[in-house]
Design a protein around this motif. Structure first.
Motif, PDB file in Angstrom:
ATOM      1  N   SER A 635       5.284  14.417   6.143  1.00  0.00           N
ATOM      2  CA  SER A 635       4.485  13.662   5.179  1.00  0.00           C
ATOM      3  C   SER A 635       3.016  13.659   5.562  1.00  0.00           C
ATOM      4  O   SER A 635       2.130  13.750   4.706  1.00  0.00           O
ATOM      5  N   SER A 639       0.078  15.159   3.202  1.00  0.00           N
ATOM      6  CA  SER A 639      -1.066  14.339   2.791  1.00  0.00           C
ATOM      7  C   SER A 639      -2.374  15.015   3.147  1.00  0.00           C
ATOM      8  O   SER A 639      -3.330  15.033   2.351  1.00  0.00           O
ATOM      9  N   ALA A 709       3.853  11.648  -0.935  1.00  0.00           N
ATOM     10  CA  ALA A 709       2.745  11.708   0.024  1.00  0.00           C
ATOM     11  C   ALA A 709       1.422  11.517  -0.698  1.00  0.00           C
ATOM     12  O   ALA A 709       1.111  12.243  -1.653  1.00  0.00           O
ATOM     13  N   GLN A 717      -5.163   8.689   8.082  1.00  0.00           N
ATOM     14  CA  GLN A 717      -3.735   8.407   8.128  1.00  0.00           C
ATOM     15  C   GLN A 717      -3.394   7.497   9.300  1.00  0.00           C
ATOM     16  O   GLN A 717      -4.129   7.398  10.282  1.00  0.00           O
TER      17      GLN A 717
END
Length: 957
Positions: A635, A639, A709, A717
């Motif tokens: 993920s 992203s 995502a 993040q």
């Protein structure tokens, strides 16, 4: 007829008389005759048996040579007990003038008189010699008569006078005509000045066959001469004023590495010198210079020979003088890694029943009952110095810890030599006396120091702050590596944000496969080097066909700062791009694909992997569960890819992340497996192809993660690994480690680190030693494997195996020490170094692999190596002139000096040969004796303070 009868009767009387003559009537024989008969019977039996039968009957092998044996028998005469010994060899060529006169394997009597087989008869008394002259002559006569009766030609000897004189008298029956007589004596002190020189020794020999009233110096007497000179180097380190404690130990019990010595040692350049100072296994060298047989006619020639340099000798032989510790073989007195590892095994044995490390230093709970009271803990000042060496006095370390290590080193599950735990284990060997209490106290303070580095966000010394955890090392080293990385990430998180107008700081996240992606970045798109800075940039849709415009805007456009509000039209914002992937276009828009910055995957140690595998086995459906565990990583990558490519679709991510899951419809695209990049033709867009069957199936977990995502760069993040949480887990593991788990890893790492240290020794690349070191690593890996399992299963047999491993380690350590010493001393003559070591290795090989050799028959190494002509100057330079501080005789009394060194031993053989035709016995001599006969032979051995002379004279009696 009467005359005939008389003649027959006389013949019968003669036969009867001859029969009675051969009858031994012992009722009338004296004790002397019975004694001769006993000697004769024994000699006849030995002659009948021969060499092979005597060996089967248990002949005793002598240490002098493997080919020399003896048998003995006890005799009695006149209320006295005697022992008669028969010496014989399997080689019947010694002492016969065939070049073996100087063999070191000869018995003293063989060398002195030039004989092969011989008898020795001596009284069974404390002195072992005959002190009375008539008794000695009577004994010798008895043996001579007995040998004559049984046709034996062995020389017989009787020791006489004082035992310190090593005096003998002897006789040998050489046949019907000749008898050889022997005499040897020794002057232990106050040798006459004349006999200190070759001229006087020559005249001494000539006086045995020349008239006594002649002036020997004025006449010519041709004799043959052989000579051997022995030189010894001064003992190494004899004039050192500072006496270092044995093995580098100090009175306080601290590690030798933290106790710097100003004294210069022979092994200062050796890798083990920072831990202990080894005694030089070479006490010196013994050089033999051999002069071949030559004819001498006058005293003047002998005087000239005394002034000749030893470099002119026909042959040079050199042998090492080994230290007593090395020649001992067992290594019990030698201080080194092996001796300390043996103590560490004892500490491991004591740790098996303990629950906590603190139990060994606690006042209330002093530990196991078998813990000796002598197991003391060094004072705090010593501990502080050791910790300072570990954590503070750390210079620039190489990041590649494995550089220079043996290829088999990685088979041992331990920490690298230069790592923090590797150095801790080596310090543990020398901390105190390597007892369990000292190790426990050292470990507790070590963990406290590690926690201080964590709490203060200080870099962990001797550990890398990046990279992947090496699962081939021990678990403690893995944990320390992870903690070092956590400290580095913790420091980055604690740093303040850059001031406005400055570039964003470089994140710890990296480009996935950056070493491969960099080669795919277009090198013709302007300033590509600047494109690797982590900064956000706006795309330029106005110039879609201009890649240079795109990369230019990526570098120079206004960046979106961390913490700034994201614009509403986020689909048009490109963030977290590391650069353009070469000629790779998006499927839904005519734009170049950008490689994103991604986060590092979370680090995992060996125990974390095992927990994960156990969970997979418990829950089943390993692939799906494994994908679920990788969801956070996947993920995060998705992203970051979305943020770097706002117009990308799921298929674009698959083409970049997993090229093998994208199948081309035609061959317009080429997959480069080495770079994981797809090279496309810019003239044919959009690319044609489809997802693999795995990625196209309904409910695919990757597509579900893609849909969920959000487009976030790696800098925004949530970190995949929480450094604070993981760091505390590491410290909890170190602080709650069970004693047997700790000692097991210390033992494995200590063996590995000690072997890696010795492996760095420079010894000239000896093949036999290199092979032995490689075998040692494999033996250690096999033996230490028991410590990688559950330590509770370690039993008495495993402990004994570890102790045997220490003995094997000690053998190899001794060989490495010897090889290093030889290499230092023969840098200019490597052939000699290799030859001497190979001789010793073959001599020592039977002892290797055994724990104790104390019960074996001790045999000294005396192999000699011939020195070639071009090597003589190098060997001669080792005999440095003696200094004032060294105990050396100031007045030299002998010639043939070698760099100021007079011979420590001089051996000379004078001989005179005559033809039988030159004397009046020639007419009666057998045909076989029409040859040269050595009528006179004199062996002289000694120095100016000690002189031994042995004379053999052959005569017609």
């Amino acid at each position: 007829m009467a005359s005939t009868s008389k003649m027959s009767s006389s013949v019968e009387d003669d036969d009867l008389q001859e029969e009675f003559e051969h009858f031994d009537d012992f009722t009338l024989a004296s004790s002397w005759e019975r004694f001769i008969s006993e000697i004769e019977a024994v000699c006849r039996q030995w002659l009948a048996d021969g060499t092979k039968n005597l060996l089967r009957k248990g002949a005793i092998s002598l240490n002098i040579a493997e080919g020399l044996y003896k048998v003995k028998t006890d005799l009695k005469y006149a209320m006295k007990s005697y022992c008669m010994e028969y010496y014989f060899g399997t080689h019947n060529d010694v002492g016969r003038g065939n070049g073996n006169d100087w063999s070191c394997e000869l018995h003293n009597l063989q060398l002195s008189f030039g004989v092969n087989e011989f008898l020795v008869i001596a009284p069974q008394s404390a002195s072992g010699v005959v002190l009375d002259g008539p008794e000695a002559s009577k004994l010798l006569s008895a043996v001579a008569i007995a040998l004559s009766n049984c046709s034996g030609f062995w020389p017989a000897f009787v020791p006489v006078h004082d035992p310190s004189r090593k005096a003998y008298i002897g006789i040998q029956n050489m046949g019907t005509l000749f008898t050889r007589r022997f005499e040897a004596d020794r002057i232990g002190s106050q040798v006459p000045v004349k006999l200190m020189h070759l001229e006087g020794l020559y005249e001494l020999f000539v006086s045995k066959f020349a008239f006594s009233n002649m002036d020997l110096s004025m006449h010519l007497f041709q004799v043959n001469l052989k000579m051997k000179m022995t030189y010894r180097t001064l003992p190494y380190g004899e004039d050192d004023d500072v006496q270092e404690s044995e093995g580098g130990f100090t009175g306080s019990g601290e590690s030798p590495k933290s106790n710097h010595q100003s004294r210069t040692q022979w092994d200062d350049t050796c890798p083990w010198s920072e831990w202990y100072s080894a005694e030089d296994p070479l006490r010196g060298f013994e050089l033999l210079t051999v002069w071949s047989e030559k004819a001498i006619e006058s005293s003047l020639e002998m005087a000239e020979l005394e002034n000749v340099s030893p470099l002119e000798a026909e042959k040079w032989l050199i042998s090492p003088c080994l230290s007593e510790i090395l020649s001992d073989g067992s290594g019990g007195k030698r201080i080194g890694f092996a001796s300390q590892l043996l103590l560490l095994i004892d500490a491991l044995h004591m740790s098996l029943d303990a629950k906590f490390v603190e139990d060994f230093i606690s006042v209330e709970n002093p530990g196991p009952e078998n813990l000796k009271s002598t197991a003391v803990i060094p004072p705090p000042t010593v501990l502080d110095r050791v910790l300072k060496d570990l954590f503070h006095e750390v210079g620039a370390l190489q990041l590649d810890f494995a550089e220079g290590d043996h290829e088999n080193s990685r088979t041992i599950k331990g920490a690298p030599l230069e790592s923090l735990f590797g150095q801790f284990c080596l310090h543990s060997l020398w901390f105190g006396d390597c007892n369990i209490r000292a190790i426990a106290a050292f470990w507790i303070e070590f963990v406290r120091e590690v926690r201080w580095c964590w709490e203060e966000s200080q870099p962990l010394p001797r550990m890398q702050a990046s990279g992947v955890v090496d699962l081939s090392t021990c678990l403690i080293n893995q944990k320390l590596h992870m903690l070092s990385i956590c400290i580095d990430k913790k420091r980055q998180l604690n740093q303040e944000c850059p001031k406005a107008g400055e570039n964003n700081f470089f994140l710890s996240a990296h480009v996935k496969g950056d070493s491969q992606i960099q080669s795919d970045i277009s090198s013709e798109d302007g300033d590509t080097e600047a494109s690797f800075f982590e900064c956000d940039s706006l795309s330029t849709p106005d110039h879609p066909n201009d890649p240079e415009s795109d990369i230019s805007s990526f570098v120079h456009s206004d960046a979106v700062k961390l913490g700034d509000p994201i614009p509403k039209h986020s689909a048009c914002i490109r963030r977290g791009s590391a650069g353009i992937v070469r000629s790779m276009m998006l499927l839904k828009s005519y734009q170049n694909m950008h490689a994103p910055f991604t986060q590092d995957p979370p680090l995992m140690t060996e125990d974390m992997h095992e927990e994960r595998l156990q969970a997979v086995e418990a829950l089943g459906e390993s692939f799906r569960f494994s994908a679920q565990l990788e969801k956070d990583i996947l993920s995060s990558d998705m992203s970051a890819f979305k943020a770097a490519n706002p117009d990308a679709v799921f298929e674009d991510f698959i083409r970049w992340h997993s090229p093998r899951d994208w199948e081309n419809d035609d061959n317009m695209e080429k997959v480069e497996s080495n770079t994981n990049a797809v090279v496309e033709s810019t003239n044919d867009w959009p690319p044609r192809g489809k997802l693999s069957e795995r990625m196209s199936e309904n409910g695919n977990s990757w597509r579900k993660i893609w849909n969920e995502a959000p487009p976030l760069p790696a800098s925004e993040q949530k970190p995949l690994m929480d450094p604070n949480q993981e760091g505390e887990k590491v410290l909890h593991y170190l602080e709650t480690l069970r004693p047997y788990e700790l000692l097991g890893q210390i033992v494995s790492t200590a063996f590995k680190a000690a072997a890696d240290t010795l492996n760095r020794t420079s010894f000239g690349g000896l093949k036999q030693l290199t092979t032995r070191i490689g075998q040692l690593y494999l033996t250690m890996a096999a033996t230490l494997r028991c410590l990688q399992k559950n330590s509770l299963s370690v039993g008495t047999e495993d402990i004994e195996d570890l102790k045997r491993l220490c003995a094997i380690f000690g053998h190899v350590e001794g060989l490495i020490t010897l090889a290093a010493s030889l290499h230092q001393k023969f840098l200019q003559a490597p052939r000699l170094s290799e030859s001497i070591f190979n001789d010793y290795y073959n001599f020592y090989l039977p002892k290797m692999g055994t724990v104790s050799i104390g019960g074996d028959e001790k045999k000294d190494f005396d192999k000699k190596q011939e020195v070639r002509q071009q090597e003589r100057e190098i060997v001669a330079s080792m005999f440095t002139p003696p200094t004032v501080n060294q105990s050396w005789r100031k007045v030299l009394s002998m010639g043939n000096l070698l760099n100021g060194h007079e011979p420590t031993l001089r051996e000379i053989i004078f001989s005179k040969r005559d033809h039988l035709s030159e004397n009046y016995y020639a007419s009666h001599a057998p045909r076989g004796y029409q040859q040269e006969l050595e009528t006179y032979r004199m062996y002289i051995c000694g120095t100016s303070n000690d002189l031994s002379v042995a004379l053999a004279v052959a005569s017609c009696d």
